[in-house]
Design a protein around this motif. Structure first.
Motif, short mmCIF file in Angstrom:
data_model
loop_
_atom_site.label_atom_id
_atom_site.label_comp_id
_atom_site.label_asym_id
_atom_site.label_seq_id
_atom_site.Cartn_x
_atom_site.Cartn_y
_atom_site.Cartn_z
N PRO A 289 59.88 138.27 77.66
CA PRO A 289 61.41 138.23 78.40
C PRO A 289 61.63 138.43 79.86
N CYS A 290 62.44 137.93 80.62
CA CYS A 290 62.95 138.44 82.10
C CYS A 290 63.79 139.37 81.93
N TYR A 291 64.28 139.91 83.20
CA TYR A 291 65.23 140.76 83.24
C TYR A 291 66.55 140.41 82.74
N ARG A 292 66.85 139.25 82.86
CA ARG A 292 68.20 138.71 82.38
C ARG A 292 68.30 138.69 80.91
N CYS A 293 66.87 138.28 80.25
CA CYS A 293 66.92 138.54 78.68
C CYS A 293 67.38 139.70 78.28
N LEU A 294 66.69 140.84 79.02
CA LEU A 294 67.21 142.27 78.68
C LEU A 294 68.44 142.56 78.80
N GLU A 363 68.75 131.48 74.93
CA GLU A 363 69.87 131.05 75.78
C GLU A 363 69.72 131.28 77.27
N CYS A 364 68.57 132.34 77.61
CA CYS A 364 68.62 132.84 78.99
C CYS A 364 68.82 131.83 80.15
N PRO A 365 70.09 131.89 81.02
CA PRO A 365 70.28 130.95 81.89
C PRO A 365 69.05 130.75 82.94
N ILE A 366 68.25 131.76 83.06
CA ILE A 366 67.21 131.63 83.98
C ILE A 366 65.60 131.17 83.46
N CYS A 367 65.19 132.08 82.58
CA CYS A 367 63.93 131.83 81.83
C CYS A 367 63.85 130.87 80.67
N SER A 368 64.72 130.25 80.31
CA SER A 368 64.64 129.22 79.04
C SER A 368 64.58 128.11 79.53
#
Ligand SMILES: [Zn+2]
Length: 393
Positions: A289-294, A363-368
């Motif tokens: 995961p990335c920081y935005r997933c968290l 659905e992560c706006p960045i890492c998906s």
């Protein structure tokens, strides 16, 4: 009458399974542990890629570090196939290993057949001395040390977390340390920012950090960035680094850093501290995961350290910074299991560690999405920070 040495070797070679270099080449990396039993000077001149180095003289004491499973398939080699046959005999006869073979003709035949060699970066006698305790660890060894010396690690901040991280990474021989910090050393920093000293109060933190690192280890090149990281400079600064150590104390920069590192595929070792509590994770783009997933939305504003002056136990950033440094060494050398997809919480008053699983958000706006689809305009999108802090009361 005792048999001659040559006779003993001949007898042992008859008892040991021997395999041809062609077979070893075919099974490289397929669950076979390949071990080079030659001396360090021979290993340094070139060895089989993926092999582990356990000199015959250290076989009994180090084999478990290289392969603890007694039933694992192990192939040993040396220069000509003689020392490896004797070592194979020792593993089976004295140490209880059940599936050991020796490579026929050793690395000499391997080379004659035209198979690939890996020649490690040669360490100087001073480096062998300085990093001797690393060289003794099978998980690090000369190759791991060479990777550290070739590594470029960027530290965001030479503050509470950055200070111990920078000192230990410098001591460990990380060859290039970039430091981003636009502050000067202040008396109130010295309770925890141990890379700085009382006589350097008022000087730029990047200069003070550079002086401490130079005094500790001349192998390390320090690259100074006396600036504040923002959308206009982040891509230029972070590009080319292997790992980024995030000790920044504000959420907008964390989101910006996340988006930029996902775009460039650079892993981030992230830690934060407040009061007596610390947390740590490794964000490895597209692997975890990335920081935005968290944190799809920012954590509650009252937990934002940059919104005001919060107390922090002076030794706490030391603990968290060294956990960060440990993760950096693991990422660079490939040793162990990095803290990807896991969030480690440390509570100093209770002396407790808790680990939480963190999953990738599909659905992560960045890492998906594919990294090259992330535009400049999307990077670091964050709510109005003053309004965000004001909401904290
Ligand atoms: Zn994500």
């Amino acid at each position: 009458m005792s048999p001659s040495g040559a006779e003993v070797i001949r007898q042992i070679k008859q008892q040991v399974e021997e395999v041809d270099p062609a077979e070893v080449s075919e099974h490289l990396g397929n669950g076979v542990t390949l071990i080079d039993v030659r001396e360090s000077e021979e290993w340094d001149r070139g060895h089989i890629p993926g092999a582990k180095h356990v000199p015959r003289g250290y076989l009994e004491s180090r084999i478990e570090g290289a392969q603890p499973d007694r039933d694992a398939r192990i192939v040993l080699y040396c220069a000509s196939g003689q020392r490896s046959a004797l070592a194979a005999h020792t593993l089976e006869d004295l140490l209880g290993y059940t599936n050991v073979a020796s490579m026929t003709g050793g690395i000499t035949l391997w080379k004659d057949r035209g198979y690939k060699l890996e020649v490690p970066r040669a360490l100087t006698p001073q480096q062998r001395d300085r990093y001797g305790r690393h060289l003794l660890l099978p998980e690090i060894g000369p190759e791991g040390q060479a990777k550290l010396l070739d590594a470029k690690v960027l530290l965001l901040g030479a503050g509470g977390l950055g200070s111990p991280t920078a000192l230990y990474l410098a001591a460990a021989g990380v060859g290039t340390l970039g430091i981003v910090d636009d502050d000067d050393v202040d008396l109130s920093n010295l309770q925890r920012q141990i890379i700085h000293t009382t006589d350097r109060i008022g000087t730029p933190k990047v200069d003070s950090a550079e002086a401490s690192i130079a005094a500790l280890n001349p192998d390390v090149t320090v690259v100074k960035y006396p600036v504040r990281l923002d959308a206009s400079n982040i891509m230029e600064i972070i590009e080319g680094y292997d790992v980024i150590v995030d000790g920044v104390d504000n959420f907008p920069t964390r989101y910006l850093l996340n988006d930029a590192t996902v775009r460039l595929g650079i892993p981030v070792v992230s830690a934060s501290i407040l009061g007596f509590d610390g947390q740590l994770s490794v964000f490895k783009p597209h692997d975890g995961p990335c920081y935005r997933c968290l944190y799809p939305v920012p954590p509650p504003a009252e937990l934002a350290p940059s919104c005001g002056a919060n107390g922090v136990l002076g030794v706490l950033p030391g603990t968290m910074g060294l956990l960060q440094a440990t993760e950096v060494v693991k990422l660079v050398t490939g040793a162990g299991e990095p803290l990807v997809g896991r969030l480690l919480l440390y509570e100093a008053l209770g002396a407790s560690f808790t680990e939480l699983k963190v999953r990738r958000d599909p659905e992560c706006p960045i890492c998906s999405r594919p990294a090259d689809e992330i535009s400049d305009a999307e990077m670091g999108v964050f709510p109005d920070y003053e309004a965000f802090c004001a909401a904290a009361g």
